[in-house]
Design a protein around this motif. Sequence first.
Motif: not given
Length: 475
Positions: A318-320, A325-328, A333-334
């Motif tokens: 949710a923060l990202c 940031l890119s999808e990758e 990060l997730v």
Amino acid sequence: MDYLALLSETEQKKLLVNFSLMTDSSIFLLNENKELIFSIQAHNAQEKDNKSEIDIVDRDDANKGKGSISFSPNQKDCQRLLKDLYEQKVPFSCSYGHNYSLAGEPLIFHNNFLGVLLFAYPTSSTSIFTSQMKFLRQYLKNLFVCHYEMDNLSEEVVYNYEEFSLLTEISQLLGGILEESKICQIVIEKIQKTIPAKSIAVLLKEEKEDYFYLVAAKGLKAKRLIPEKINTQQGICGWITKIDQSILINTGQDFTSRNLKLIELIATQVGFSLGNIRLSKEREEILLGILDSLVATIEAKDPYSSGHSKRVSYYTQALCENLNLSEEVKKELVISALLHDIGKIGVPEDVLLKPGKLTPEEWKIIKNHPKRGLMIVKNINSFHNVITGIYSHHERYDGEGYPDNLKGEEIPLAGRIIAIADTFDALTTKRPYRKAFTVTQAFSIMAKNQGTQFDPHLLDIFLSCVKKGKIKKIN
């Protein structure tokens, strides 16, 4: 290609001048509309174009032997011969008394009537004219064939270059794309710039079921929209599936076998890209299965931490979504957040579940779990890019964290983000030694540690998102 223009070139004109000198003939080149392109007069073998004055010697004077023979296609005899030539398009020759003859040679190539060569020559030169005419006829044929093949070869070279450039461009564009619809849309746009297609649709076969589904389309009217699902045994799609090859159907559009070949090459290239996407999805599914097993292993040791890893992963994601940031990177990060406590597998249960205060030795064991996490995942190729979050999520912004006492932006972004998500969930979840804090209480505690424990900029964004409902507390 303008084949008559070839005869106007210097080398061909020289040949015709020599022919005129050898046969003592006048030569006239006319196009398919009976317009004079140029002429060569027999008495001086001098070339004249269609703007020059054409020498005319009256036939009666010529028959009386007055001067060299010089004719114009405007003369009556020529007009009669031209009429026959243009109507029947076969070679003609006829004699007018003992002094001169006329001959007409239609210029035809690949069933296209280009024009005629008209000759006027002394009847006494018929024998040499006839023999030389055979050579000239063959020369003209070879000339046209040669230039036709060269012209086609040039077109083929240009087309092949354009085809290669298109395939290279598509390959470069598709290289880093992992979305089926985006790949298909790019391909449609490139095809429409190359092939005269009014409408294009890309359909893919469902992996687990027996039907095609529409991925992307362009130029289709609303009333002719393709159904969402098409049976693989019916219609054109079914036919292609059955015969397992490309087909070209006459629909009134100007498609060629060359167009079909190009589409086959593009389809092969797209097939590789789509195949890679599906392989990537399969690997991702396997990876997620491994992750679930690892997370379940961690949480089986500590009932109070049940769901903690998934909640931290949710808050991280949710923060990202509110960061550039890119999808990758978001995906990495997730996953990193999901595995951030994997190292606790090596922590004894009596330490992990101890309700009271930890001893220095027990605290040392707990603080070692980031390093254990790194050791667990470092040899798994798919997890290489998630190691930093696992290893650094207990570092503090003021440099007082562990395991390496990193400070500020020395701490990897993954570590700074997961630290916020991890703390928020820890505060708002019941623990063996305390009750869960409310969201408001958690805010207050975290705000007091802004710039010391947490990255101030990231914490501002996180707290703001929670207040606005962009990030919701989950149980």
